[in-house]
Design a protein around this motif. Structure first.
Motif, PDB file in Angstrom:
ATOM      1  N   GLY A 186       0.785  -1.365   0.006  1.00  0.00           N
ATOM      2  CA  GLY A 186       0.005  -0.096   0.016  1.00  0.00           C
ATOM      3  C   GLY A 186       0.880   1.207   0.033  1.00  0.00           C
ATOM      4  O   GLY A 186       0.397   2.113   0.482  1.00  0.00           O
ATOM      5  N   VAL A 187       1.978   1.191  -0.509  1.00  0.00           N
ATOM      6  CA  VAL A 187       2.736   2.461  -0.715  1.00  0.00           C
ATOM      7  C   VAL A 187       2.877   2.728  -2.257  1.00  0.00           C
ATOM      8  O   VAL A 187       2.990   2.040  -3.026  1.00  0.00           O
ATOM      9  N   ALA A 242      15.717   3.025  -2.797  1.00  0.00           N
ATOM     10  CA  ALA A 242      16.271   2.723  -4.005  1.00  0.00           C
ATOM     11  C   ALA A 242      16.629   1.392  -4.130  1.00  0.00           C
ATOM     12  O   ALA A 242      16.457   0.465  -5.027  1.00  0.00           O
ATOM     13  N   GLU A 243      17.019   0.609  -2.782  1.00  0.00           N
ATOM     14  CA  GLU A 243      17.407  -0.835  -2.761  1.00  0.00           C
ATOM     15  C   GLU A 243      16.070  -1.630  -2.832  1.00  0.00           C
ATOM     16  O   GLU A 243      16.156  -2.682  -3.576  1.00  0.00           O
ATOM     17  N   PHE A 244      14.984  -1.083  -2.520  1.00  0.00           N
ATOM     18  CA  PHE A 244      13.721  -1.532  -2.619  1.00  0.00           C
ATOM     19  C   PHE A 244      13.290  -1.755  -4.182  1.00  0.00           C
ATOM     20  O   PHE A 244      12.957  -2.757  -4.375  1.00  0.00           O
ATOM     21  N   ALA A 259       7.763 -10.393   6.052  1.00  0.00           N
ATOM     22  CA  ALA A 259       8.604  -9.723   7.261  1.00  0.00           C
ATOM     23  C   ALA A 259       8.348  -8.259   7.359  1.00  0.00           C
ATOM     24  O   ALA A 259       8.219  -7.553   8.399  1.00  0.00           O
ATOM     25  N   LEU A 260       8.327  -7.658   6.077  1.00  0.00           N
ATOM     26  CA  LEU A 260       7.685  -6.146   6.065  1.00  0.00           C
ATOM     27  C   LEU A 260       6.653  -5.866   6.461  1.00  0.00           C
ATOM     28  O   LEU A 260       6.369  -4.882   7.198  1.00  0.00           O
ATOM     29  N   GLN A 261       5.725  -6.980   6.357  1.00  0.00           N
ATOM     30  CA  GLN A 261       4.235  -6.444   6.723  1.00  0.00           C
ATOM     31  C   GLN A 261       4.277  -6.745   8.078  1.00  0.00           C
ATOM     32  O   GLN A 261       3.317  -6.123   9.037  1.00  0.00           O
ATOM     33  N   ALA A 262       4.855  -7.725   8.678  1.00  0.00           N
ATOM     34  CA  ALA A 262       5.031  -8.200  10.101  1.00  0.00           C
ATOM     35  C   ALA A 262       5.609  -7.023  10.855  1.00  0.00           C
ATOM     36  O   ALA A 262       5.008  -6.755  12.068  1.00  0.00           O
ATOM     37  N   TRP A 264      11.295   3.389   7.410  1.00  0.00           N
ATOM     38  CA  TRP A 264      10.821   3.944   6.029  1.00  0.00           C
ATOM     39  C   TRP A 264       9.349   3.700   5.768  1.00  0.00           C
ATOM     40  O   TRP A 264       8.525   4.425   5.078  1.00  0.00           O
ATOM     41  N   LEU A 265       8.887   2.369   5.905  1.00  0.00           N
ATOM     42  CA  LEU A 265       7.643   2.085   5.545  1.00  0.00           C
ATOM     43  C   LEU A 265       6.716   2.533   6.558  1.00  0.00           C
ATOM     44  O   LEU A 265       5.397   2.924   5.830  1.00  0.00           O
ATOM     45  N   GLN A 266       6.911   2.529   7.569  1.00  0.00           N
ATOM     46  CA  GLN A 266       5.960   3.310   8.611  1.00  0.00           C
ATOM     47  C   GLN A 266       5.879   4.702   8.263  1.00  0.00           C
ATOM     48  O   GLN A 266       4.522   5.294   8.064  1.00  0.00           O
ATOM     49  N   GLU A 267       6.750   5.233   7.854  1.00  0.00           N
ATOM     50  CA  GLU A 267       6.843   6.856   7.476  1.00  0.00           C
ATOM     51  C   GLU A 267       5.868   7.035   6.230  1.00  0.00           C
ATOM     52  O   GLU A 267       4.981   8.014   6.155  1.00  0.00           O
TER      53      GLU A 267
END
Length: 134
Positions: free
Chosen positions: A22-23, A30-32, A44-47, A52-55
């Protein structure tokens, strides 16, 4: 003895992973954007979302689907309203506060679509009950 194939790692493109998270892809690191994301990495990113994802989830910029959801309109309604870019949470809140005419119109349209969807589902349910009752 039976031979087993080694388990293959399921991967996805960064655009797919960003959509699932949802981003807005262009706002991710960049690495993503440059790599591939495995199913395990996505989980793992969802859990445990990194900072950076929270922001991004909190402040944006947000992809059009998230913008549409937060404004209570469809993605097509955004386009009709002239919103074609990703918006930040601040910009979304400003639009909500200003309530331009197009936003009011699109919210009314979306509400009508939802009412019609409920009406159709109810009608189908009644028809199915009538068929089963015969």
């Amino acid at each position: 003895m039976t031979s087993r194939k080694p388990k293959t790692i399921q991967t996805m493109k960064p655009a797919t992973a960003a959509k699932k998270l949802g981003v807005y892809l262009e706002a991710t690191p960049a690495e993503f954007q440059e790599g591939v994301v495995s199913r395990d990495e996505l989980n793992a990113l969802q859990a445990e979302p990194p900072v950076w994802l929270q922001e991004l989830r909190r402040n944006g910029p947000h992809p059009r689907q998230v913008v549409a959801d937060r404004l209570g309109v469809s993605v097509s309604g955004l386009a009709r309203g002239g919103v074609t870019e990703a918006l930040t949470t601040e910009q979304i809140d400003a639009l909500k506060a200003a309530e331009p005419e197009w936003l009011q119109r699109e919210r009314a349209t979306q509400a009508e679509v939802r009412r019609e969807t409920v009406r159709i589902k109810e009608k189908q349910k009644q028809q199915a009950a009538a068929r089963n009752g015969r």
